[in-house]
Design an enzyme around this catalytic site. Structure first.
Site, PDB file in Angstrom:
ATOM      1  N   LYS A  83     -14.295  -2.577   7.671  1.00 13.01           N
ATOM      2  CA  LYS A  83     -13.961  -3.505   6.587  1.00 13.01           C
ATOM      3  C   LYS A  83     -15.013  -4.595   6.455  1.00 13.01           C
ATOM      4  CE  LYS A  83     -11.184  -6.754   9.342  1.00 13.01           C
ATOM      5  NZ  LYS A  83      -9.984  -7.611   9.347  1.00 13.01           N
ATOM      6  N   ARG A 123       6.797 -11.277   5.128  1.00 14.01           N
ATOM      7  CA  ARG A 123       6.393 -11.057   6.515  1.00 14.01           C
ATOM      8  C   ARG A 123       7.008 -12.135   7.395  1.00 14.01           C
ATOM      9  NH1 ARG A 123      -0.051  -9.637   5.567  1.00 14.01           N
ATOM     10  NH2 ARG A 123       0.319  -7.961   4.052  1.00 14.01           N
ATOM     11  N   CYS A 172       0.793  -1.238   0.000  1.00 12.23           N
ATOM     12  CA  CYS A 172       0.000   0.000   0.000  1.00 12.23           C
ATOM     13  C   CYS A 172       0.824   1.286   0.000  1.00 12.23           C
ATOM     14  CB  CYS A 172      -1.011  -0.015   1.137  1.00 12.23           C
ATOM     15  SG  CYS A 172      -0.539  -0.869   2.624  1.00 12.23           S
ATOM     16  N   HIS A 228      -5.658  -0.859  -4.636  1.00 15.47           N
ATOM     17  CA  HIS A 228      -5.929   0.303  -3.786  1.00 15.47           C
ATOM     18  C   HIS A 228      -6.687   1.317  -4.620  1.00 15.47           C
ATOM     19  CE1 HIS A 228      -2.599  -1.646  -1.607  1.00 15.47           C
ATOM     20  NE2 HIS A 228      -3.299  -1.266  -0.568  1.00 15.47           N
ATOM     21  N   HIS A 265      -8.457  -0.439   0.542  1.00 16.40           N
ATOM     22  CA  HIS A 265      -7.601  -1.597   0.272  1.00 16.40           C
ATOM     23  C   HIS A 265      -8.502  -2.752  -0.160  1.00 16.40           C
ATOM     24  CE1 HIS A 265      -4.187   0.055   2.811  1.00 16.40           C
ATOM     25  NE2 HIS A 265      -5.213   0.712   3.314  1.00 16.40           N
ATOM     26  N   GLN A 303       0.497 -10.795  -3.167  1.00 11.17           N
ATOM     27  CA  GLN A 303      -0.872 -10.339  -2.978  1.00 11.17           C
ATOM     28  C   GLN A 303      -1.449  -9.790  -4.280  1.00 11.17           C
ATOM     29  OE1 GLN A 303      -0.357  -7.609   0.495  1.00 11.17           O
ATOM     30  NE2 GLN A 303      -1.882  -8.941   1.437  1.00 11.17           N
ATOM     31  N   ASP A 354      -3.146  -7.196  -5.009  1.00 10.88           N
ATOM     32  CA  ASP A 354      -3.403  -6.006  -4.214  1.00 10.88           C
ATOM     33  C   ASP A 354      -3.995  -4.884  -5.053  1.00 10.88           C
ATOM     34  OD1 ASP A 354      -3.316  -5.326  -1.592  1.00 10.88           O
ATOM     35  OD2 ASP A 354      -1.142  -5.177  -1.465  1.00 10.88           O
TER      36      ASP A 354
END
Length: 677
Positions: free
Chosen positions: A505, A402, A373, A424, A551, A420, A422
């Site tokens: 969320k 991670r 992000c 945004h 996100h 991911q 991902d």
């Protein structure tokens, strides 16, 4: 010592009521708001009997003003009471808790000198930790012996008796059991944690339970009335576990078990476990030559073999095509960044434990990225934005790293390095409701394309403590998420106060082929990063405004999604995803040329096909194709070569289909791939 065991059902203030004793009545409120009047001293068992004989027989505990209580404890006047049965979540929790006690009783009877630690109920079952004399260990064969002793205890129908004593007396009572003494000392000193909350109260009073005349266990309860109410259980495995999860503490022997309300439920659970073991993605990834985890790489890091990589490419290609058609802009970001990025984003403040250690290069500190992000924020920040540019949707298949604890790593489902999908989205506050609705529809349509149809969702709202962002923005976002869920027709639960401090969320779970839920997709609003990075856009009024950031991880990660797909399909991917769609088997060497011709036709039509030559017996080669979970194993011989046909051994079919024209077979394949079957 005050015993709270199997007291008479009706008591007076000074003891058991005698004939002629004046007694006042109790008013008990039932969950539906109705009331029952019972004599003073009435118990949960009395209430169940007053309601009806069926409930009296099924009752195992009473829930009194939100707290579970043994059925033989007196009810307070004015309490709201629900009678709990074994087929409820609370009832199952109690069954499993009581069965854990019986497990401990059996082990201490079978291994004199053994001691016990804790034995909580857990999801689907329970466990108990033991220390055997002389550093002994359990074997898997011991489980059968222990289970047999447990069944003798169940058959004896022993009453669970609740007892309360002071801390000093409790320490003396459990003098031979050091872990119990440690619990008593810790909890009664006020140092309570979640793990020990069910073991003892922190008010100086210690509660324990007695059954069978001699067995005692430290516990706050409640329990079923007698061991005879148990019985639908199975012991499953033995494991090692450090006391309190601390590797500096003694290694204990842990026995896991499962317990259910009836025989059918137990049998169903054991069947699901057996199916889950067959579907374990780690085993199937090895057997099907998809993915491996070489020790030289380190824990939680996988390499993708050609077949697995091909399936991954198909997943990613589909995802890219859908995002391109859905109005997303593709972006890419590096794998590392200077510490200033993570300081600005706040990750070094609240996520440092999940990040890999830094690298010092050219006088600067760099970190491998745990998130994509901040990079997408930097892209948005790279130029002036107008309200006319919004919403702006960035998409990246971005690798992140991670530091998961080694004990938490689980194949592809929980890794240290993963990619991911991902996205945004940066939008104006007014665009939030429509954008959320569109996002959820997009998410569900992609998941359906991979064969998932059963969804559950959770809406997490503003935390009760700390949060950032204006009230109006939180309300707009939560209402938008709720509206999106309702428009999509999704079943959902609300986790009040469960959102992150920076925004509410939606989490979406999918249910796999054997009924297990998997959390995959998340739509998360973020009022924090735009503020931390001072993002803005020029509004219609010519002033600068703060955008809202959303996100969205649709698959969670490619690795996790692939692992879930393996387990959902038990490795038998649908035709469009199968790394090898067709395998052609010539009956004998003289049919090799025709087999290759069939393969070439298939490849020309853009199907993934191979030939397995007649180097081994035909039956063995057919079985090998089925073990490899190839959707279509074609057998070709003399008649096929002469007539342009094939014999199709379709995966899952009861019998082969002979003399199938090759052109017709190609048409079927095309139709099935187009339908994503």
């Amino acid at each position: 010592m005050s015993l709270g065991g199997r007291q008479p059902s009706i008591r007076g203030r000074g003891g058991v009521a005698s004939l002629g004793t004046a007694m006042s009545d109790l008013t008990i409120i039932l969950p539906d708001g109705s009331t029952r009047t019972l004599p003073e001293g009435a118990t949960g068992a009395d209430l169940a009997a007053d309601i009806g004989p069926g409930l009296s027989k099924a009752a195992i505990i009473a829930n009194v003003d939100g707290d579970g209580r043994d059925l033989d404890r007196a009810l307070p006047d004015g309490a709201t009471v629900a009678i709990v049965t074994a087929d409820s979540d609370e009832g199952l929790h109690t069954l499993r808790h009581s069965t854990a006690h019986v497990l401990a009783q059996a082990v201490l009877e079978l291994w004199p000198g053994a001691t016990y630690a804790i034995g909580p109920p857990i999801e689907h079952g329970f466990y108990y930790d033991f220390e055997l004399p002389g550093g002994g260990t359990f074997s898997e064969d011991d489980l059968e012996v222990i289970e047999a002793r447990m069944r003798l205890i169940v058959d004896a129908d022993q009453a669970f008796e609740r007892c309360e004593i002071g801390a000093d007396e409790a320490l003396e009572l459990f003098a031979d059991h050091r872990f119990k003494r440690e619990i008593i000392e810790q909890v009664t000193s006020g140092d309570v944690d979640t793990e020990l909350a069910g073991e003892a109260a922190a008010d100086g009073t210690v509660t324990y339970y007695r059954n069978g005349g001699g067995f005692i266990d430290l516990c706050t309860g409640p329990h079923v009335p007698t061991t005879g109410r148990l019985g639908h259980f199975a012991l499953q495995k033995v494991a090692g576990a450090y006391w309190r999860g601390d590797e500096r503490q003694p290694m204990l022997q842990r026995i896991y078990g499962t317990a259910w309300a009836d025989k059918k439920a137990l049998k169903g659970h054991l069947h699901r476990l057996a199916e889950a073991e067959k579907r374990d993605h780690r085993r199937l990834a090895s057997e099907l030559d998809l993915v491996s985890w070489p020790e030289a790489l380190g824990p939680g890091l996988a390499v993708w073999h050609p077949k697995g990589a091909l399936v991954r490419k198909l997943i990613e290609d589909y995802s890219r095509a859908r995002h391109e058609a859905g109005g997303y802009d593709f972006v890419y970001s590096p794998h590392i960044a200077k510490s200033v990025l993570w300081e600005t984003s706040g990750h070094l403040d609240f996520y440092a434990d999940g990040m890999y250690p830094p690298m010092e290069v050219d006088g600067a500190t760099y970190y491998p990225k745990p998130m994509n992000c901040p990079f997408h924020v930097a892209i948005f920040q790279s130029g002036q934005r107008s309200y006319r540019d919004l919403p702006r949707r960035f998409f990246e298949l971005g690798a992140v790293y991670r530091y998961e604890l080694s004990g938490a790593i689980h194949g592809l489902l929980r890794s240290r390095g993963f990619t991911q999908d991902d996205s945004h989205i940066f939008c104006t506050p007014d665009q939030v409701p429509d954008e959320l609705s569109s996002l959820l529809d997009f998410t569900l349509s992609v998941l359906r394309a991979f064969g998932f149809e059963d969804f559950q969702a959770k809406l997490s709202t503003r935390p009760f403590e700390k949060s950032v962002g204006e009230d109006a923005l939180w309300d707009l976002a939560i209402d938008g998420l709720r509206s999106a869920l309702e428009s999509a027709g999704l079943d959902y639960v609300v986790d009040e106060g469960g959102g992150a401090f920076y925004g509410p969320k939606i989490d979406v779970d999918v249910t796999d082929a054997i009924g297990r839920p998997w959390q995959l997709s998340t739509i998360q609003l973020d009022f924090n990063l735009p503020e931390r990075f001072k993002l803005d856009y020029v509004g219609a009024d010519g002033s600068r405004h703060r955008p809202v950031m959303i996100h969205r991880a649709l698959m969670g990660s490619i690795e996790r999604f692939f692992g879930v797909l393996i387990e959902h399909y038990a490795g038998a991917f649908p035709l469009w995803l199968a790394p090898e769609q067709v395998r052609v088997l010539p009956v004998a060497d003289e049919h090799q040329a025709y087999a290759e011709l069939v393969r070439d036709h298939l490849v020309a039509a853009q199907f993934r096909a191979t030939v397995d030559p007649a180097d081994e017996p035909l039956g063995k080669r057919v079985r090998a194709g089925k073990v490899a979970k190839v959707p279509h194993v074609l057998v070709v011989g003399d008649d096929d070569a002469a007539n342009g046909t094939v014999g199709d051994n379709a995966r899952g079919a009861e019998a082969p289909e002979r003399d199938l024209p090759l052109d017709e077979f190609l048409e079927r394949l095309s139709a099935n791939v187009e339908a994503r079957l």
